[in-house]
Scaffold this active site. Structure first.
Site, PDB file in Angstrom:
ATOM      1  N   CYS A 139       9.657   1.942   5.722  1.00  0.00           N
ATOM      2  CA  CYS A 139       8.801   1.534   4.601  1.00  0.00           C
ATOM      3  C   CYS A 139       9.398   0.351   3.854  1.00  0.00           C
ATOM      4  O   CYS A 139      10.593   0.055   3.962  1.00  0.00           O
ATOM      5  CB  CYS A 139       8.635   2.682   3.603  1.00  0.00           C
ATOM      6  SG  CYS A 139       8.008   4.217   4.290  1.00  0.00           S
ATOM      7  N   CYS A 151       7.334   1.237  -1.435  1.00  0.00           N
ATOM      8  CA  CYS A 151       6.319   2.153  -0.908  1.00  0.00           C
ATOM      9  C   CYS A 151       5.978   3.229  -1.947  1.00  0.00           C
ATOM     10  O   CYS A 151       6.876   3.888  -2.494  1.00  0.00           O
ATOM     11  CB  CYS A 151       6.803   2.810   0.379  1.00  0.00           C
ATOM     12  SG  CYS A 151       5.548   3.887   1.136  1.00  0.00           S
ATOM     13  N   CYS A 185       5.262   2.185   8.382  1.00  0.00           N
ATOM     14  CA  CYS A 185       4.418   3.015   7.514  1.00  0.00           C
ATOM     15  C   CYS A 185       3.039   2.360   7.383  1.00  0.00           C
ATOM     16  O   CYS A 185       2.935   1.162   7.113  1.00  0.00           O
ATOM     17  CB  CYS A 185       5.077   3.137   6.142  1.00  0.00           C
ATOM     18  SG  CYS A 185       4.051   3.931   4.876  1.00  0.00           S
ATOM     19  N   CYS A 200       2.265   1.315   3.314  1.00  0.00           N
ATOM     20  CA  CYS A 200       2.810   0.107   2.673  1.00  0.00           C
ATOM     21  C   CYS A 200       2.923  -1.077   3.634  1.00  0.00           C
ATOM     22  O   CYS A 200       3.232  -2.189   3.197  1.00  0.00           O
ATOM     23  CB  CYS A 200       4.166   0.400   2.035  1.00  0.00           C
ATOM     24  SG  CYS A 200       5.485   0.794   3.211  1.00  0.00           S
TER      25      CYS A 200
END
Length: 352
Positions: free
Chosen positions: A41, A45, A72, A75
């Site tokens: 991330c 995030c 991810c 994000c």
């Protein structure tokens, strides 16, 4: 995206504090790998923080993917938008420029219309391009003043074309450059000691706003802060202001402080720290490391502690909202009992 100028390498402890603070200024500097879920991330995030034991940090997306992690979807750390790239390019130009950069030039640089780019930049950075440049100039001038240079020299070294532009930038920010160097020389400070449920409270203000709020202090301590100012006790014209300050202490969960004007003095770094304090919501707390991360420099927790300790305006610049990393109250200039009570009141809890 990152507007980080810190050159010292980040430690994993720094990265963890940044991830907990969800500081988007470090997006692009590193990614956070969560091995219990197999994803990586951005530092910002919005997902719930993972357990520290499941986290490893990677320099970039390629390194995280080489470790078997996937991006991810929330994000999207593997996708830098055109807008992010444009803001990063503009930040670099603004930091390196010796003169004011026009909005039209930034539009040409980023291939956006000037008005659209201003909206993009302001949303990402929190300041308009013009305000960001003024903040840079002010910080450079304040740093030069702190090094003992003359006011005129500091003004021109900071990139101001004329002294009038410097004072225009500072017209709403309290004490002038010369005031900073001269202990309030030529200024009138009205003050009063007010009885509160937390003990006697010293409140002082200039015509621009509150310049001191402390507990258990009086004229002697105020004079030490402003040795060359003209101190005047009381003053009917300041009654309403002092009543607002008292309400902010007695009932902070219901009082409004945003409309209480302040007249503060300090170095550029101190003022940045104090502004970060005012961004912490009432009743919430942050560690020194988290406050440092808010400033874009998570390694500066010790310096942040020093800046908080130099704060002359308790409660309104809420250094009581910063606690130790282990969750303990930590120190406070006016005693931990007052610190704990202020936090309880902000949370709407009954006093002990």
């Amino acid at each position: 995206m990152s507007d980080v100028t810190e050159t010292k390498p980040l430690t994993d402890d720094d990265r963890w504090r940044i991830a907990l603070a969800k500081d988007r200024r470090f997006d692009g500097v590193f990614v956070t790998g969560v091995h219990s879920t197999g994803i990586y991330c951005r530092p910002s995030c919005p997902a719930r923080a993972p357990k520290r034991k499941n986290v490893r940090f990677y320099s970039d997306c390629d390194a995280a993917e080489a470790a078997g992690l996937r991006a991810c979807k929330r994000c999207a750390p593997d996708q830098q938008s055109r807008e992010e790239s444009a803001v990063l390019a503009a930040l670099k130009v603004l930091r390196e420029a010796e003169e004011t950069v026009s909005l039209e030039r930034l539009g040409l640089l980023t291939d956006y219309s000037p008005t659209h780019f201003q909206r993009i930049f302001t949303r990402a950075v929190g300041l308009s391009p013009a305000a960001y440049q003024r903040a840079l100039r002010r910080e450079r001038a304040d740093e030069a003043l702190g090094e003992g240079g003359s006011v005129t020299q500091a003004i021109y070294e900071a990139g101001y074309g004329a002294p009038s532009r410097f004072y225009e930038d500072r017209k709403d920010s309290g004490m002038s450059a010369s005031d900073w160097k001269d202990g309030g020389k030529g200024r009138t400070v009205h003050w009063s000691v007010i009885a509160t449920t937390l003990g006697e409270m010293l409140v002082a203000a200039t015509e621009k706003g509150v310049c001191c709020l402390s507990f258990g202090e009086g004229e002697e301590e105020l004079r030490a802060r402003f040795p060359k100012a003209d101190l005047v006790e009381g003053g009917e014209e300041f009654r309403a202001l002092f009543e607002k300050v008292t309400a902010a202490v007695e009932a902070p969960h219901t009082a409004t402080t945003a409309d209480i004007p302040l007249d503060v003095k300090g170095t550029a770094f101190q003022q940045r720290c104090w502004e970060a304090l005012r961004q912490i919501p009432a009743g919430e707390t942050r560690s020194y490391g988290e406050q440092a991360a808010m400033l874009g420099n998570p390694k500066a927790s010790r310096a942040v502690g020093g800046a908080n300790g130099a704060n002359n305006i308790a409660v309104l610049i809420p250094c009581h909202r910063v606690i130790a990393a282990d969750g303990g109250l930590g120190g406070y200039a006016y005693g931990t009992e007052i610190k704990a009570e202020l936090l309880r009141r902000e949370q709407g809890q009954p006093s002990k």
